[in-house]
Motif scaffolding. Structure first.
Motif, PDB file in Angstrom:
ATOM      1  N   VAL A   3       0.840  -1.204   0.000  1.00 37.50           N
ATOM      2  CA  VAL A   3       0.000   0.000   0.000  1.00 37.50           C
ATOM      3  C   VAL A   3       0.872   1.250   0.000  1.00 37.50           C
ATOM      4  N   VAL A   4       1.925   1.233   0.795  1.00 42.80           N
ATOM      5  CA  VAL A   4       2.822   2.388   0.881  1.00 42.80           C
ATOM      6  C   VAL A   4       3.531   2.604  -0.457  1.00 42.80           C
ATOM      7  N   ALA A   5       4.043   1.549  -1.048  1.00 39.48           N
ATOM      8  CA  ALA A   5       4.738   1.672  -2.335  1.00 39.48           C
ATOM      9  C   ALA A   5       3.777   2.108  -3.445  1.00 39.48           C
ATOM     10  N   TRP A   6       2.575   1.542  -3.435  1.00 38.23           N
ATOM     11  CA  TRP A   6       1.590   1.920  -4.451  1.00 38.23           C
ATOM     12  C   TRP A   6       1.246   3.398  -4.339  1.00 38.23           C
ATOM     13  N   GLY A   7       1.006   3.864  -3.123  1.00 38.66           N
ATOM     14  CA  GLY A   7       0.660   5.262  -2.917  1.00 38.66           C
ATOM     15  C   GLY A   7       1.736   6.210  -3.408  1.00 38.66           C
ATOM     16  N   GLY A   8       2.980   5.813  -3.270  1.00 38.07           N
ATOM     17  CA  GLY A   8       4.075   6.660  -3.711  1.00 38.07           C
ATOM     18  C   GLY A   8       4.257   6.694  -5.212  1.00 38.07           C
ATOM     19  N   ASN A   9       3.791   5.659  -5.895  1.00 35.22           N
ATOM     20  CA  ASN A   9       4.070   5.555  -7.327  1.00 35.22           C
ATOM     21  C   ASN A   9       2.854   5.721  -8.240  1.00 35.22           C
ATOM     22  N   GLN A  10       1.662   5.693  -7.695  1.00 35.27           N
ATOM     23  CA  GLN A  10       0.475   5.754  -8.554  1.00 35.27           C
ATOM     24  C   GLN A  10       0.293   7.103  -9.232  1.00 35.27           C
ATOM     25  N   PHE A  11       0.822   8.143  -8.661  1.00 41.11           N
ATOM     26  CA  PHE A  11       0.546   9.492  -9.119  1.00 41.11           C
ATOM     27  C   PHE A  11       1.353   9.897 -10.347  1.00 41.11           C
ATOM     28  N   ALA A  68      -2.662   5.650   2.496  1.00 41.83           N
ATOM     29  CA  ALA A  68      -4.060   5.555   2.059  1.00 41.83           C
ATOM     30  C   ALA A  68      -4.726   6.931   2.078  1.00 41.83           C
ATOM     31  N   LEU A  69      -4.472   7.715   3.119  1.00 38.62           N
ATOM     32  CA  LEU A  69      -5.022   9.064   3.191  1.00 38.62           C
ATOM     33  C   LEU A  69      -4.532   9.913   2.024  1.00 38.62           C
ATOM     34  N   GLY A  70      -3.247   9.807   1.724  1.00 38.99           N
ATOM     35  CA  GLY A  70      -2.701  10.547   0.589  1.00 38.99           C
ATOM     36  C   GLY A  70      -3.363  10.166  -0.715  1.00 38.99           C
ATOM     37  N   SER A  71      -3.579   8.881  -0.923  1.00 35.46           N
ATOM     38  CA  SER A  71      -4.227   8.423  -2.152  1.00 35.46           C
ATOM     39  C   SER A  71      -5.664   8.930  -2.237  1.00 35.46           C
ATOM     40  N   ALA A  75      -7.145  11.452  -5.098  1.00 38.30           N
ATOM     41  CA  ALA A  75      -8.315  11.078  -5.896  1.00 38.30           C
ATOM     42  C   ALA A  75      -9.454  12.080  -5.719  1.00 38.30           C
ATOM     43  N   ALA A  76      -9.699  12.488  -4.478  1.00 36.04           N
ATOM     44  CA  ALA A  76     -10.791  13.425  -4.207  1.00 36.04           C
ATOM     45  C   ALA A  76     -10.466  14.822  -4.717  1.00 36.04           C
ATOM     46  N   GLY A  77      -9.191  15.151  -4.792  1.00 40.66           N
ATOM     47  CA  GLY A  77      -8.807  16.496  -5.181  1.00 40.66           C
ATOM     48  C   GLY A  77      -8.339  16.619  -6.602  1.00 40.66           C
ATOM     49  N   SER A  78      -8.844  15.799  -7.486  1.00 43.07           N
ATOM     50  CA  SER A  78      -8.365  15.852  -8.872  1.00 43.07           C
ATOM     51  C   SER A  78      -8.624  17.205  -9.531  1.00 43.07           C
ATOM     52  N   THR A  86      -1.489  18.231  -0.696  1.00 43.03           N
ATOM     53  CA  THR A  86      -1.522  17.620   0.635  1.00 43.03           C
ATOM     54  C   THR A  86      -1.451  16.099   0.545  1.00 43.03           C
ATOM     55  N   GLY A  87      -2.166  15.527  -0.391  1.00 46.53           N
ATOM     56  CA  GLY A  87      -2.127  14.079  -0.580  1.00 46.53           C
ATOM     57  C   GLY A  87      -0.748  13.588  -0.997  1.00 46.53           C
ATOM     58  N   ARG A  88      -0.112  14.331  -1.894  1.00 43.48           N
ATOM     59  CA  ARG A  88       1.237  13.944  -2.323  1.00 43.48           C
ATOM     60  C   ARG A  88       2.234  14.049  -1.175  1.00 43.48           C
ATOM     61  N   MET A  89       2.088  15.067  -0.337  1.00 41.27           N
ATOM     62  CA  MET A  89       2.965  15.173   0.830  1.00 41.27           C
ATOM     63  C   MET A  89       2.766  13.975   1.758  1.00 41.27           C
ATOM     64  N   SER A  90       1.527  13.590   1.970  1.00 47.77           N
ATOM     65  CA  SER A  90       1.221  12.460   2.836  1.00 47.77           C
ATOM     66  C   SER A  90       1.828  11.154   2.300  1.00 47.77           C
ATOM     67  N   THR A  91       1.718  10.938   1.000  1.00 52.51           N
ATOM     68  CA  THR A  91       2.315   9.726   0.438  1.00 52.51           C
ATOM     69  C   THR A  91       3.839   9.786   0.484  1.00 52.51           C
ATOM     70  N   GLY A  92       4.411  10.966   0.379  1.00 54.77           N
ATOM     71  CA  GLY A  92       5.861  11.112   0.512  1.00 54.77           C
ATOM     72  C   GLY A  92       6.328  10.756   1.910  1.00 54.77           C
ATOM     73  N   VAL A  93       5.609  11.240   2.924  1.00 53.19           N
ATOM     74  CA  VAL A  93       5.946  10.903   4.305  1.00 53.19           C
ATOM     75  C   VAL A  93       5.841   9.396   4.515  1.00 53.19           C
ATOM     76  N   ALA A  94       4.754   8.816   4.034  1.00 53.07           N
ATOM     77  CA  ALA A  94       4.542   7.372   4.212  1.00 53.07           C
ATOM     78  C   ALA A  94       5.635   6.554   3.531  1.00 53.07           C
ATOM     79  N   LEU A  95       6.008   6.930   2.328  1.00 55.07           N
ATOM     80  CA  LEU A  95       7.030   6.165   1.617  1.00 55.07           C
ATOM     81  C   LEU A  95       8.398   6.323   2.273  1.00 55.07           C
ATOM     82  N   GLY A  96       8.703   7.509   2.780  1.00 54.85           N
ATOM     83  CA  GLY A  96       9.963   7.698   3.497  1.00 54.85           C
ATOM     84  C   GLY A  96      10.039   6.800   4.717  1.00 54.85           C
TER      85      GLY A  96
END
Length: 112
Positions: A3-11, A68-71, A75-78, A86-96
């Motif tokens: 989930v963490v890896a997917w969130g970092g790379n899906q965007f 998951a929150l970042g994703s 998605a909600a903020g397209s 904010t979502g991208r920052m969250s996924t960056g924190v999670a992936l780090g």
């Protein structure tokens, strides 16, 4: 970890679509890409301390809902760059956290 890896790379593959179909400027798209780095760098620097204090499990468990929150925010903020940032920052924190603490967990498991 998936989930963490997917969130970092899906965007990243969606950047072209945001520019072509949503009308975001090149600056806006690059800023959204940069938001990931804004979250990633501090978490890379702090995740080891978190793991030293709370063990590897706690930070890894935290990384999953952050990703998951970042994703969800992306998605909600397209149509809303602030939510996407904010979502991208969250996924960056999670992936780090996932990279540092996951690597520590693997290393500790192999050194037993």
């Amino acid at each position: 970890m998936f989930v963490v890896a997917w969130g970092g790379n899906q965007f990243t593959p969606l950047l072209t679509m945001y520019r072509a179909e949503r009308g975001y400027s090149e600056l806006a798209v690059n800023t959204l890409l940069f938001a990931y780095v804004v979250g990633l760098i501090p978490s890379l620097l702090l995740a080891h301390r978190m793991a030293a204090r709370w063990g590897t499990r706690g930070p890894l468990v935290l990384a999953v809902p952050l990703s998951a929150l970042g994703s969800i925010l992306v998605a909600a903020g397209s149509h809303n760059p602030v939510l996407m940032f904010t979502g991208r920052m969250s996924t960056g924190v999670a992936l780090g956290i996932g990279m540092v603490v996951g690597g520590l967990a693997l290393d500790r498991g192999q050194n037993r």
